[in-house]
Design a protein around this motif. Structure first.
Motif, PDB file in Angstrom:
ATOM      1  N   ASN A 147      38.309  32.656  46.473  1.00 52.77           N
ATOM      2  CA  ASN A 147      38.337  33.901  47.245  1.00 52.77           C
ATOM      3  C   ASN A 147      39.662  34.641  47.089  1.00 52.77           C
ATOM      4  O   ASN A 147      39.684  35.875  47.063  1.00 52.77           O
ATOM      5  N   LEU A 148      40.753  33.893  46.971  1.00 53.29           N
ATOM      6  CA  LEU A 148      42.052  34.563  46.762  1.00 53.29           C
ATOM      7  C   LEU A 148      42.035  35.353  45.457  1.00 53.29           C
ATOM      8  O   LEU A 148      42.508  36.491  45.396  1.00 53.29           O
ATOM      9  N   LEU A 149      41.469  34.740  44.413  1.00 53.01           N
ATOM     10  CA  LEU A 149      41.389  35.434  43.119  1.00 53.01           C
ATOM     11  C   LEU A 149      40.452  36.639  43.211  1.00 53.01           C
ATOM     12  O   LEU A 149      40.760  37.717  42.707  1.00 53.01           O
ATOM     13  N   LEU A 150      39.324  36.446  43.872  1.00 49.70           N
ATOM     14  CA  LEU A 150      38.343  37.540  43.985  1.00 49.70           C
ATOM     15  C   LEU A 150      38.917  38.711  44.780  1.00 49.70           C
ATOM     16  O   LEU A 150      38.684  39.871  44.452  1.00 49.70           O
ATOM     17  N   GLU A 151      39.676  38.354  45.811  1.00 52.77           N
ATOM     18  CA  GLU A 151      40.289  39.386  46.659  1.00 52.77           C
ATOM     19  C   GLU A 151      41.227  40.265  45.830  1.00 52.77           C
ATOM     20  O   GLU A 151      41.216  41.488  45.945  1.00 52.77           O
ATOM     21  N   LYS A 152      42.004  39.610  44.957  1.00 52.90           N
ATOM     22  CA  LYS A 152      42.946  40.359  44.106  1.00 52.90           C
ATOM     23  C   LYS A 152      42.201  41.316  43.182  1.00 52.90           C
ATOM     24  O   LYS A 152      42.733  42.317  42.744  1.00 52.90           O
ATOM     25  N   GLN A 153      40.957  40.950  42.855  1.00 52.54           N
ATOM     26  CA  GLN A 153      40.160  41.802  41.972  1.00 52.54           C
ATOM     27  C   GLN A 153      39.268  42.766  42.759  1.00 52.54           C
ATOM     28  O   GLN A 153      38.377  43.388  42.185  1.00 52.54           O
ATOM     29  N   ASN A 154      39.519  42.856  44.062  1.00 55.95           N
ATOM     30  CA  ASN A 154      38.717  43.709  44.956  1.00 55.95           C
ATOM     31  C   ASN A 154      37.238  43.434  44.838  1.00 55.95           C
ATOM     32  O   ASN A 154      36.401  44.351  44.803  1.00 55.95           O
ATOM     33  N   ARG A 155      36.898  42.145  44.754  1.00 56.86           N
ATOM     34  CA  ARG A 155      35.477  41.806  44.607  1.00 56.86           C
ATOM     35  C   ARG A 155      34.950  41.159  45.878  1.00 56.86           C
ATOM     36  O   ARG A 155      35.739  40.765  46.748  1.00 56.86           O
ATOM     37  N   ASN A 156      33.639  41.037  45.973  1.00 55.04           N
ATOM     38  CA  ASN A 156      33.033  40.389  47.155  1.00 55.04           C
ATOM     39  C   ASN A 156      33.506  38.945  47.259  1.00 55.04           C
ATOM     40  O   ASN A 156      33.723  38.288  46.246  1.00 55.04           O
ATOM     41  N   LEU A 157      33.596  38.464  48.481  1.00 56.10           N
ATOM     42  CA  LEU A 157      34.062  37.097  48.691  1.00 56.10           C
ATOM     43  C   LEU A 157      32.889  36.160  48.952  1.00 56.10           C
ATOM     44  O   LEU A 157      31.800  36.596  49.325  1.00 56.10           O
TER      45      LEU A 157
END
Ligand SMILES: Cc1ncc(COP(=O)(O)O)c(C=O)c1O
Length: 302
Positions: free
Chosen positions: A290-300
């Protein structure tokens, strides 16, 4: 014994899919909050046998990547047993950045020392293992992913009278220890399917060395590569949790279940088949993903 046999049976839950195939999941993820799923069983004999030998200076050393479920599990064992642990972590670049990684923070909190190894050196782990064993003769060195003969023996514990009832046994595959144990100890009439989380053509050979059985098949389930998380994977995991109340992680179990659903849709399994998937845990990985996805502005992942 640090790792005990569970007092209660691990539940097998039906996934109600309204198809001509019956689908179930065995919740090995529930076995222990920090040493979950197949990790518990792969470490079971490795750790218990080592500690039963009363080593003078007990020390457990192992290998893994930055988000490794195995690293998290070994650090938790060390913490529980009050034993020093050392994690040889792939990727020198993580040295100054480990605090940004929840798995490595968890390992450090459990007292694990972390040594960051460049990728080239990491590829030659056998050399490193030899070196470490000569430096620490009393240490238990567990290979990457915990996969060895002892791990295969431990995986036997995931099978019992209840699992005999299924036509297909499904597991995610990383280093191959889990599928080897399932193949080795399942019933003659059962078919084993391994869902490869990693595109590694040498896996079949590795598994063939760990089990004499040839009752398994391997299916690519990497969705573009190890650790790659596509939007369709996130959607599937979130829908699965909402529909069935069962959490999956994005590297192994989420991709396996998504593939199994696709195969049921395509008619891979004959009518009336009973399919059992092993939930091999690893839910600790969701936070890092989720930390990586958050950086990519993607759904968690929920
Ligand atoms: C959650 C999870 N499932 C499945 C696997 C694959 O197990 P193996 O490495 O024994 O193939 C792993 C890796 O250990 C894992 O962490």
């Amino acid at each position: 014994m640090i790792l005990h046999l569970p007092a209660q049976k691990i539940p097998i839950q039906e996934i109600p899919i309204d198809k001509k195939v019956k689908l179930f999941i065995k919740r090995e993820d529930l076995i222990h909050p920090e040493i979950s799923g197949n990790k518990y069983w792969k470490l079971f004999f490795n750790i218990n046998t080592y500690l039963a030998g009363n080593p003078e200076k007990p020390y457990i050393i192992t290998f893994g990547g930055a988000f490794s479920n195995h690293i998290a599990a070994v650090s938790a064992v060390g913490n529980l047993a009050g034993i020093s642990t050392l994690g040889m972590i792939r990727g020198e670049e993580l040295k100054g950045k480990w605090r940004e990684n929840p798995t490595l923070v968890f390992a450090r909190r459990n007292g694990m020392n972390l040594q960051f190894v460049n990728r080239e050196e990491y590829r030659h782990k056998e050399k490193l293992t030899e070196f470490l064993q000569s430096e620490f003769p009393d240490a238990l060195i567990v290979p990457e992913g915990g996969t060895n003969k002892e791990a295969v023996e431990g995986i036997k514990m995931m099978l019992n009278d209840e699992t005999k009832d299924f036509d297909y046994l499904c597991t995610a595959v990383g280093t191959g220890g889990t599928i080897s144990g399932i193949s080795e100890f399942c019933e003659e009439n059962q078919k084993v399917i391994g869902f490869k989380a990693v595109m590694d053509n040498s896996l079949e050979e590795t598994i063939n060395k760990l089990t004499s059985k040839r009752n398994f098949s391997l299916i690519d389930s990497s969705f573009g590569g190890y650790g790659k998380i596509k939007d369709e994977n996130i959607r599937f995991i979130n829908d699965f949790k909402m529909n069935y109340g069962i959490p999956l992680e994005p590297i192994y179990t989420g991709k396996m279940m998504q593939k199994v659903f696709g195969m049921i849709e395509e008619g891979y399994f004959p009518e009336n088949s009973k399919v059992l998937c092993f939930h091999t845990g690893g839910l600790q990985g969701i936070e890092g993903a989720n930390l990586l996805l958050e950086k990519q502005n993607r759904n968690l992942i929920i």
